[in-house]
Write a protein that holds these residues in place. Structure first.
Motif, PDB file in Angstrom:
ATOM      1  N   ASP A  64       0.826  -1.307   0.000  1.00 35.96           N
ATOM      2  CA  ASP A  64       0.109   0.007  -0.027  1.00 35.96           C
ATOM      3  C   ASP A  64       0.929   1.290   0.094  1.00 35.96           C
ATOM      4  N   ARG A  65       2.119   1.122  -0.224  1.00 38.21           N
ATOM      5  CA  ARG A  65       3.026   2.387  -0.431  1.00 38.21           C
ATOM      6  C   ARG A  65       4.281   2.115  -1.498  1.00 38.21           C
ATOM      7  N   ASP A  66       4.763   3.019  -2.010  1.00 40.37           N
ATOM      8  CA  ASP A  66       5.869   2.856  -2.935  1.00 40.37           C
ATOM      9  C   ASP A  66       6.995   2.965  -2.164  1.00 40.37           C
ATOM     10  N   TYR A  67       7.173   2.781  -0.806  1.00 35.33           N
ATOM     11  CA  TYR A  67       8.452   2.786  -0.331  1.00 35.33           C
ATOM     12  C   TYR A  67       9.397   1.699  -0.787  1.00 35.33           C
ATOM     13  N   MET A  83       5.628  -9.050   1.201  1.00 36.71           N
ATOM     14  CA  MET A  83       5.296  -7.765   1.081  1.00 36.71           C
ATOM     15  C   MET A  83       3.779  -7.527   2.134  1.00 36.71           C
ATOM     16  N   THR A  84       4.061  -6.567   3.145  1.00 32.52           N
ATOM     17  CA  THR A  84       3.032  -6.248   4.167  1.00 32.52           C
ATOM     18  C   THR A  84       2.368  -4.814   3.861  1.00 32.52           C
ATOM     19  N   ALA A  85       1.679  -4.419   4.537  1.00 32.15           N
ATOM     20  CA  ALA A  85       0.863  -3.286   4.580  1.00 32.15           C
ATOM     21  C   ALA A  85       1.092  -2.338   5.556  1.00 32.15           C
ATOM     22  N   MET A  86       1.416  -0.932   5.198  1.00 28.16           N
ATOM     23  CA  MET A  86       1.713   0.077   6.179  1.00 28.16           C
ATOM     24  C   MET A  86       0.301   0.166   7.297  1.00 28.16           C
ATOM     25  N   ASP A  87      -0.583   0.044   6.350  1.00 29.51           N
ATOM     26  CA  ASP A  87      -1.958   0.419   7.320  1.00 29.51           C
ATOM     27  C   ASP A  87      -2.489  -0.545   8.324  1.00 29.51           C
ATOM     28  N   ASN A 139      13.833   4.212   1.963  1.00 28.04           N
ATOM     29  CA  ASN A 139      13.496   5.659   1.645  1.00 28.04           C
ATOM     30  C   ASN A 139      12.262   6.117   2.443  1.00 28.04           C
ATOM     31  N   GLU A 140      11.883   5.609   3.638  1.00 28.75           N
ATOM     32  CA  GLU A 140      10.844   5.720   4.063  1.00 28.75           C
ATOM     33  C   GLU A 140      10.794   7.011   5.379  1.00 28.75           C
ATOM     34  N   GLY A 141      11.720   8.096   4.958  1.00 29.08           N
ATOM     35  CA  GLY A 141      11.854   9.214   5.975  1.00 29.08           C
ATOM     36  C   GLY A 141      12.395   8.726   7.299  1.00 29.08           C
ATOM     37  N   ASP A 142      11.371   9.146   8.345  1.00 31.65           N
ATOM     38  CA  ASP A 142      11.664   8.782   9.667  1.00 31.65           C
ATOM     39  C   ASP A 142      12.168   7.255  10.083  1.00 31.65           C
ATOM     40  N   THR A 143      11.587   6.394   8.982  1.00 32.73           N
ATOM     41  CA  THR A 143      11.959   4.998   9.408  1.00 32.73           C
ATOM     42  C   THR A 143      12.798   4.462   8.628  1.00 32.73           C
TER      43      THR A 143
END
Length: 204
Positions: A64-67, A83-87, A139-143
């Motif tokens: 559910d994300r393009d990270y 592949m899991t889901a951020m939400d 490339n997930e920013g803070d994570t």
């Protein structure tokens, strides 16, 4: 006579190596294409899937994300990943992800550092070990840099629980990759040594 003397010298070495070598091999990371069977999850987003190709820099690891993976330890190149889901970050309870494998494997959890203490199911007491010597960066920013934890499983059914089970803090959803377990390598090494010893005996 020389063959008999040689065999007498080899026997103690064989005994030592047959016990010691499999333990050494068990510490190696062995990457191969691992068949993931009957993958299911209780995701609120959709079906989890196995990455189309092995893990590499550039791999998207969420449904559910393009990270994507920006950097990682070279030992993981080509690893099978789920592949899991951020939400699903708030997921709780047993059997959140289930699947089966036909070979012994090591399951690696890439977890957000803001998890804090891991959930009880992913703790040292349950056989999971933090692996600070290995890297998974995205490339997930803070994570961007994940904490890796691993555990060996025999062939058969595998179950992973929710991301937000106590005592973990609410943090982005973990993701999963798989490497080959030590069982196969250890058996293969022992078999080779047994065969070699059998040939020596037959030449006496």
């Amino acid at each position: 006579m020389y063959i008999k003397r040689f065999a007498c010298l080899i026997l103690p070495c064989f005994i030592l190596v047959s016990f010691y070598l499999p333990k050494v091999l068990a510490q190696d990371i062995v990457v191969e294409d691992i068949e993931v069977i009957d993958l299911e999850s209780r995701s609120v987003v959709g079906e989890y899937v196995v990455g189309e190709e092995g893990l590499e820099v550039g791999s998207v690891y969420l449904i559910d994300r393009d990270y994507f993976v920006k950097d990682m330890s070279k030992e993981f190149e080509g690893a099978t990943f789920i592949m899991t889901a951020m939400d699903d970050e708030g997921s709780k309870g047993a059997d959140f992800i289930t699947f089966s494998v036909k070979v012994p494997i090591v399951v690696w959890l890439a977890t957000d550092k803001r998890w804090g203490n891991p959930p009880k199911w992913a703790s040292d007491g349950e056989g999971w070990k933090e692996q600070p010597d290995y890297l998974a960066q995205t490339n997930e920013g803070d994570t961007d840099i994940f904490v890796l934890r691993s555990k060996e499983f025999p062939a058969g059914d595998i179950s992973l629980s929710g991301n937000n089970d106590a005592p973990a803090n609410l943090a982005p959803m973990y993701w999963v990759f798989l490497t080959r377990g030590a069982g196969g390598a250890a058996v293969e090494a022992t078999d080779r040594l047994t065969t070699t010893w059998g040939k020596l005996k037959s030449n006496r």
